[in-house]
Design a protein around this motif. Structure first.
Motif, PDB file in Angstrom:
ATOM      1  N   ALA A 251      25.845   3.613   8.715  1.00 47.11           N
ATOM      2  CA  ALA A 251      25.122   4.874   8.744  1.00 47.11           C
ATOM      3  C   ALA A 251      25.426   5.728   7.514  1.00 47.11           C
ATOM      4  O   ALA A 251      24.538   6.389   6.964  1.00 47.11           O
ATOM      5  CB  ALA A 251      25.458   5.636  10.026  1.00 47.11           C
ATOM      6  N   TRP A 252      26.693   5.720   7.055  1.00 47.44           N
ATOM      7  CA  TRP A 252      27.037   6.547   5.893  1.00 47.44           C
ATOM      8  C   TRP A 252      26.277   6.092   4.649  1.00 47.44           C
ATOM      9  O   TRP A 252      25.886   6.916   3.800  1.00 47.44           O
ATOM     10  CB  TRP A 252      28.552   6.531   5.625  1.00 47.44           C
ATOM     11  N   MET A 253      26.060   4.776   4.540  1.00 48.40           N
ATOM     12  CA  MET A 253      25.316   4.250   3.388  1.00 48.40           C
ATOM     13  C   MET A 253      23.859   4.689   3.436  1.00 48.40           C
ATOM     14  O   MET A 253      23.265   5.059   2.411  1.00 48.40           O
ATOM     15  CB  MET A 253      25.417   2.726   3.337  1.00 48.40           C
ATOM     16  N   LEU A 254      23.274   4.664   4.633  1.00 48.49           N
ATOM     17  CA  LEU A 254      21.886   5.107   4.783  1.00 48.49           C
ATOM     18  C   LEU A 254      21.756   6.587   4.440  1.00 48.49           C
ATOM     19  O   LEU A 254      20.815   6.992   3.745  1.00 48.49           O
ATOM     20  CB  LEU A 254      21.398   4.839   6.201  1.00 48.49           C
ATOM     21  N   ARG A 255      22.707   7.403   4.946  1.00 52.86           N
ATOM     22  CA  ARG A 255      22.652   8.844   4.658  1.00 52.86           C
ATOM     23  C   ARG A 255      22.794   9.114   3.160  1.00 52.86           C
ATOM     24  O   ARG A 255      22.077   9.946   2.586  1.00 52.86           O
ATOM     25  CB  ARG A 255      23.770   9.567   5.419  1.00 52.86           C
ATOM     26  N   LEU A 256      23.727   8.409   2.515  1.00 54.64           N
ATOM     27  CA  LEU A 256      23.926   8.600   1.082  1.00 54.64           C
ATOM     28  C   LEU A 256      22.687   8.183   0.301  1.00 54.64           C
ATOM     29  O   LEU A 256      22.234   8.892  -0.613  1.00 54.64           O
ATOM     30  CB  LEU A 256      25.137   7.798   0.607  1.00 54.64           C
ATOM     31  N   GLY A 257      22.133   7.033   0.652  1.00 55.41           N
ATOM     32  CA  GLY A 257      20.935   6.571  -0.037  1.00 55.41           C
ATOM     33  C   GLY A 257      19.779   7.548   0.111  1.00 55.41           C
ATOM     34  O   GLY A 257      19.065   7.844  -0.858  1.00 55.41           O
ATOM     35  N   LEU A 258      19.612   8.093   1.311  1.00 61.85           N
ATOM     36  CA  LEU A 258      18.514   9.028   1.547  1.00 61.85           C
ATOM     37  C   LEU A 258      18.779  10.378   0.896  1.00 61.85           C
ATOM     38  O   LEU A 258      17.832  11.069   0.482  1.00 61.85           O
ATOM     39  CB  LEU A 258      18.276   9.174   3.048  1.00 61.85           C
ATOM     40  N   PHE A 259      20.050  10.789   0.794  1.00 60.59           N
ATOM     41  CA  PHE A 259      20.369  12.009   0.059  1.00 60.59           C
ATOM     42  C   PHE A 259      19.953  11.863  -1.402  1.00 60.59           C
ATOM     43  O   PHE A 259      19.323  12.755  -1.993  1.00 60.59           O
ATOM     44  CB  PHE A 259      21.868  12.308   0.163  1.00 60.59           C
ATOM     45  N   LEU A 260      20.317  10.719  -2.010  1.00 59.18           N
ATOM     46  CA  LEU A 260      19.893  10.466  -3.384  1.00 59.18           C
ATOM     47  C   LEU A 260      18.373  10.414  -3.490  1.00 59.18           C
ATOM     48  O   LEU A 260      17.774  10.944  -4.435  1.00 59.18           O
ATOM     49  CB  LEU A 260      20.505   9.150  -3.881  1.00 59.18           C
ATOM     50  N   TYR A 261      17.756   9.781  -2.528  1.00 58.54           N
ATOM     51  CA  TYR A 261      16.301   9.622  -2.516  1.00 58.54           C
ATOM     52  C   TYR A 261      15.614  10.981  -2.481  1.00 58.54           C
ATOM     53  O   TYR A 261      14.588  11.198  -3.133  1.00 58.54           O
ATOM     54  CB  TYR A 261      15.910   8.794  -1.293  1.00 58.54           C
ATOM     55  N   ASP A 262      16.183  11.918  -1.715  1.00 59.81           N
ATOM     56  CA  ASP A 262      15.590  13.251  -1.602  1.00 59.81           C
ATOM     57  C   ASP A 262      15.761  14.070  -2.873  1.00 59.81           C
ATOM     58  O   ASP A 262      14.965  14.985  -3.125  1.00 59.81           O
ATOM     59  CB  ASP A 262      16.234  14.023  -0.448  1.00 59.81           C
ATOM     60  N   ASN A 263      16.785  13.758  -3.674  1.00 57.85           N
ATOM     61  CA  ASN A 263      17.152  14.663  -4.752  1.00 57.85           C
ATOM     62  C   ASN A 263      17.006  14.098  -6.163  1.00 57.85           C
ATOM     63  O   ASN A 263      17.085  14.860  -7.128  1.00 57.85           O
ATOM     64  CB  ASN A 263      18.595  15.135  -4.553  1.00 57.85           C
TER      65      ASN A 263
ATOM     66  N   TYR B 100      21.347  -0.522  -8.048  1.00 52.66           N
ATOM     67  CA  TYR B 100      21.664   0.428  -9.115  1.00 52.66           C
ATOM     68  C   TYR B 100      20.492   0.648 -10.071  1.00 52.66           C
ATOM     69  O   TYR B 100      20.688   0.929 -11.253  1.00 52.66           O
ATOM     70  CB  TYR B 100      22.918  -0.023  -9.884  1.00 52.66           C
ATOM     71  N   GLU B 101      19.273   0.546  -9.532  1.00 55.13           N
ATOM     72  CA  GLU B 101      18.084   0.766 -10.351  1.00 55.13           C
ATOM     73  C   GLU B 101      17.749   2.263 -10.353  1.00 55.13           C
ATOM     74  O   GLU B 101      16.636   2.684  -9.999  1.00 55.13           O
ATOM     75  CB  GLU B 101      16.904  -0.039  -9.788  1.00 55.13           C
ATOM     76  N   PHE B 102      18.704   3.090 -10.778  1.00 56.52           N
ATOM     77  CA  PHE B 102      18.540   4.529 -10.658  1.00 56.52           C
ATOM     78  C   PHE B 102      17.413   5.077 -11.532  1.00 56.52           C
ATOM     79  O   PHE B 102      16.677   5.968 -11.121  1.00 56.52           O
ATOM     80  CB  PHE B 102      19.862   5.242 -10.987  1.00 56.52           C
ATOM     81  N   ARG B 103      17.276   4.550 -12.751  1.00 52.36           N
ATOM     82  CA  ARG B 103      16.197   5.034 -13.613  1.00 52.36           C
ATOM     83  C   ARG B 103      14.842   4.723 -13.013  1.00 52.36           C
ATOM     84  O   ARG B 103      13.937   5.569 -12.980  1.00 52.36           O
ATOM     85  CB  ARG B 103      16.299   4.410 -15.012  1.00 52.36           C
TER      86      ARG B 103
ATOM     87  N   LYS C 167       0.823  -1.219   0.000  1.00 50.07           N
ATOM     88  CA  LYS C 167       0.000   0.000   0.000  1.00 50.07           C
ATOM     89  C   LYS C 167       0.854   1.265   0.000  1.00 50.07           C
ATOM     90  O   LYS C 167       0.517   2.259   0.654  1.00 50.07           O
ATOM     91  CB  LYS C 167      -0.967   0.048   1.203  1.00 50.07           C
ATOM     92  N   LEU C 168       1.936   1.262  -0.748  1.00 50.18           N
ATOM     93  CA  LEU C 168       2.833   2.414  -0.778  1.00 50.18           C
ATOM     94  C   LEU C 168       2.993   2.952  -2.196  1.00 50.18           C
ATOM     95  O   LEU C 168       3.087   2.196  -3.155  1.00 50.18           O
ATOM     96  CB  LEU C 168       4.210   2.049  -0.233  1.00 50.18           C
ATOM     97  N   ILE C 169       3.027   4.286  -2.295  1.00 49.91           N
ATOM     98  CA  ILE C 169       3.529   4.960  -3.475  1.00 49.91           C
ATOM     99  C   ILE C 169       4.922   5.424  -3.081  1.00 49.91           C
ATOM    100  O   ILE C 169       5.086   6.354  -2.292  1.00 49.91           O
ATOM    101  CB  ILE C 169       2.643   6.158  -3.862  1.00 49.91           C
ATOM    102  N   HIS C 170       5.938   4.762  -3.602  1.00 49.34           N
ATOM    103  CA  HIS C 170       7.286   5.037  -3.110  1.00 49.34           C
ATOM    104  C   HIS C 170       8.319   4.871  -4.209  1.00 49.34           C
ATOM    105  O   HIS C 170       8.090   4.199  -5.220  1.00 49.34           O
ATOM    106  CB  HIS C 170       7.620   4.123  -1.919  1.00 49.34           C
ATOM    107  N   GLY C 171       9.470   5.509  -3.976  1.00 52.00           N
ATOM    108  CA  GLY C 171      10.533   5.415  -4.961  1.00 52.00           C
ATOM    109  C   GLY C 171      11.246   4.083  -4.943  1.00 52.00           C
ATOM    110  O   GLY C 171      11.854   3.685  -5.933  1.00 52.00           O
ATOM    111  N   GLY C 172      11.182   3.391  -3.809  1.00 53.87           N
ATOM    112  CA  GLY C 172      11.897   2.126  -3.676  1.00 53.87           C
ATOM    113  C   GLY C 172      13.319   2.365  -3.214  1.00 53.87           C
ATOM    114  O   GLY C 172      14.279   2.158  -3.957  1.00 53.87           O
TER     115      GLY C 172
END
Length: 490
Positions: free
Chosen positions: A98-110, A59-62, A47-52
């Motif tokens: 933690a650095w991986m989570l921060r990096l992933g979320l930075f990409l997720y935000d942008n 590496y599923e960036f597209r 039940k989510l609309i999410h980027g994944g």
């Protein structure tokens, strides 16, 4: 004998989204669903609309970028059934650093041009409301945004919009056989009718290969990989409107999400499925897995005795030959087969609810050379039925309806506004005098059930209780039985 431009087989999210898009371009469309709309995979999601977020690891960036953009497109299109949800991702030593989570979320935000949703922030899990809920070893977490969706309702609203634009939606109608015809294809349906169509879209989900065999009579070259995903529902495990995302020792993740006011939804599993697709049930092993995974994070352990409901579905993913079921791509593949120069057959592999609108656009691009008369892309800025109010002002919309229907109890009105948006007038009339009819328990009244049968293809009590709504969760067994008997006689 019926003649149409496009026959769509399958009434899940992909089939209904394509029907909506094609109808809005001026094509004549017939959609056939052998069971109920969203009966299988499309109502068995998280039940989510999410980027994944986790797809970034593969590496599923597209796919992630497309999904992040679509998050806000769909939020604007249907703010009654889609709304923002904040997720808390605890940092747990021994899992992803933690650095991986921060990096992933930075990409997720942008990655996706976020406009409506707030960005990521760090949270102290030693403070309320998390400190009394989560294990004491968890001290820091990251809070980010995605969206909640009423998945089966999204499917139905696509079908409603398609019908409003001229599509013929046939629920409970199976395509028995398809043969070549001078004008394209001739399809024989389970209701005894025959359709002549210029082209076919095979959006049958787990049955896509089965449908393809009816047409091609030989082996399909594209690959279908079935992955079973199951969820459990418990009584509410934590206060607040936020959800949790937990990392597991097996490198998977699960979600714990507030559900239907009184419950918590936990899922999902990823289990390879080799048997024939059909109605799914969660296995005892999957229940144990989800309980154990959640218990690693919650102070109070969860057992199978805490499970009040469960559901399962099979995801029809494109087979990218990944050995890990969790790593199989959630991207979609559109496989077009030209049995003749003017006879397109488009089969849909994979996909997810979040990218269904974009998948439909891409499907129409694939078919463009066969339908030169079709109009241009149009769905990016179009609202779904009931969603024609500002995406960031549901409270204002609710207040307007409260003024219009002063005698409807607040909790009932909230339920109806969330389910139907501005189409609430089809349930309650123009106001202010309202006859809700017989009361069946929780928020379920006769007026809503009659609307669902008349306007949303609800044919059984189950369609109403567990797909058009989730009110079956709130009713007692006796109340569900009483409603079932009434619905049969309606």
């Amino acid at each position: 004998m019926n003649i149409c431009d496009l026959l769509i087989i399958g009434g899940g999210i992909n089939g209904t989204a394509i029907a909506r898009d094609a109808s809005g371009r001026g094509l004549s469309v017939v959609l056939c669903e052998k069971d109920d709309l969203a009966r299988h995979t499309s109502s068995a999601s998280t039940k989510l609309i999410h980027g994944g977020l986790r797809y970034l690891e593969y590496y599923e960036f597209r796919l992630v970028r497309e999904a992040l953009i679509e998050r806000e497109v769909l939020l604007r299109a249907a703010p009654h059934i889609i709304w923002p949800l904040r997720f808390v991702l605890p940092y747990d030593e021994g899992q992803r650093p933690a650095w991986m989570l921060r990096l992933g979320l930075f990409l997720y935000d942008n990655l996706g041009g976020r406009e409506l949703l707030p960005g990521t922030k760090t949270v102290d899990l030693r403070k309320a409301p998390h400190n009394s809920v989560l294990e004491k070893r968890l001290k820091t977490g990251f809070e980010y945004s995605d969206c909640w969706v009423e998945d089966a309702r999204l499917v139905v609203l696509n079908a409603v919009d398609a019908q409003n634009r001229g599509a013929d939606i046939r629920v409970g109608t199976e395509v028995i056989a398809i043969e070549a015809h001078p004008a394209g294809y001739e399809a024989t349906l389970s209701d005894g009718s025959t359709i002549i169509t210029r082209g076919v879209v095979n959006a049958a989900g787990p049955w896509v290969d089965e449908v393809l065999f009816k047409i091609k009579k030989d082996k399909n070259e594209a690959g279908l990989r079935l992955i079973k995903g199951s969820h459990i529902v418990t009584k509410r495990l934590f206060p607040g409107d936020h959800a949790y995302m937990f990392q597991n020792a097996d490198n998977r993740i699960i979600f714990a999400i507030p559900y239907e006011r009184d419950f918590t939804l936990i899922g999902t599993t990823d289990v390879p499925w080799d048997a024939a697709p059909g109605p799914m049930e969660i296995s005892p092993e999957e229940i144990d897995y989800l309980c154990a995974a959640a218990s690693e994070y919650f102070v109070h352990d969860i057992t199978a005795d805490d499970v009040v409901w469960s559901y399962a579905g099979v995801r029809p993913l494109y087979d990218d030959k990944s050995e890990n079921a969790s790593a199989v791509t959630r991207d979609y593949v559109l496989d077009i087969d030209e049995l003749s120069a003017e006879r397109p057959l488009l089969s849909i592999y994979g996909g997810k609810i979040t990218t269904s609108r974009k998948l439909a656009e891409h499907a129409l691009e694939k078919l463009e050379k066969y339908y030169g008369e079709a109009g241009d892309d149009w769905t990016a800025d179009a609202q779904l039925p009931g969603g024609d109010f500002p995406a960031d002002d549901f409270k204002g919309f609710l207040k307007t309806q409260s003024d219009r229907y002063p005698d409807v109890p607040n909790d009932v009105l909230l339920h109806l506004c969330r389910a139907y948006g501005t189409r609430i007038t089809l349930v309650l009339g123009s106001g202010p005098d309202v006859d809700l009819g017989r009361y069946f328990g929780s928020h379920l009244f006769e007026a809503e059930a009659r609307y669902l049968r008349a306007h949303e293809w609800a044919r059984t009590a189950e369609d109403v209780l567990y797909r058009r709504t989730k009110l079956g969760l709130h009713l007692s067994e006796a109340e569900r039985d009483a409603f079932t008997e009434w619905f049969k006689e309606m």
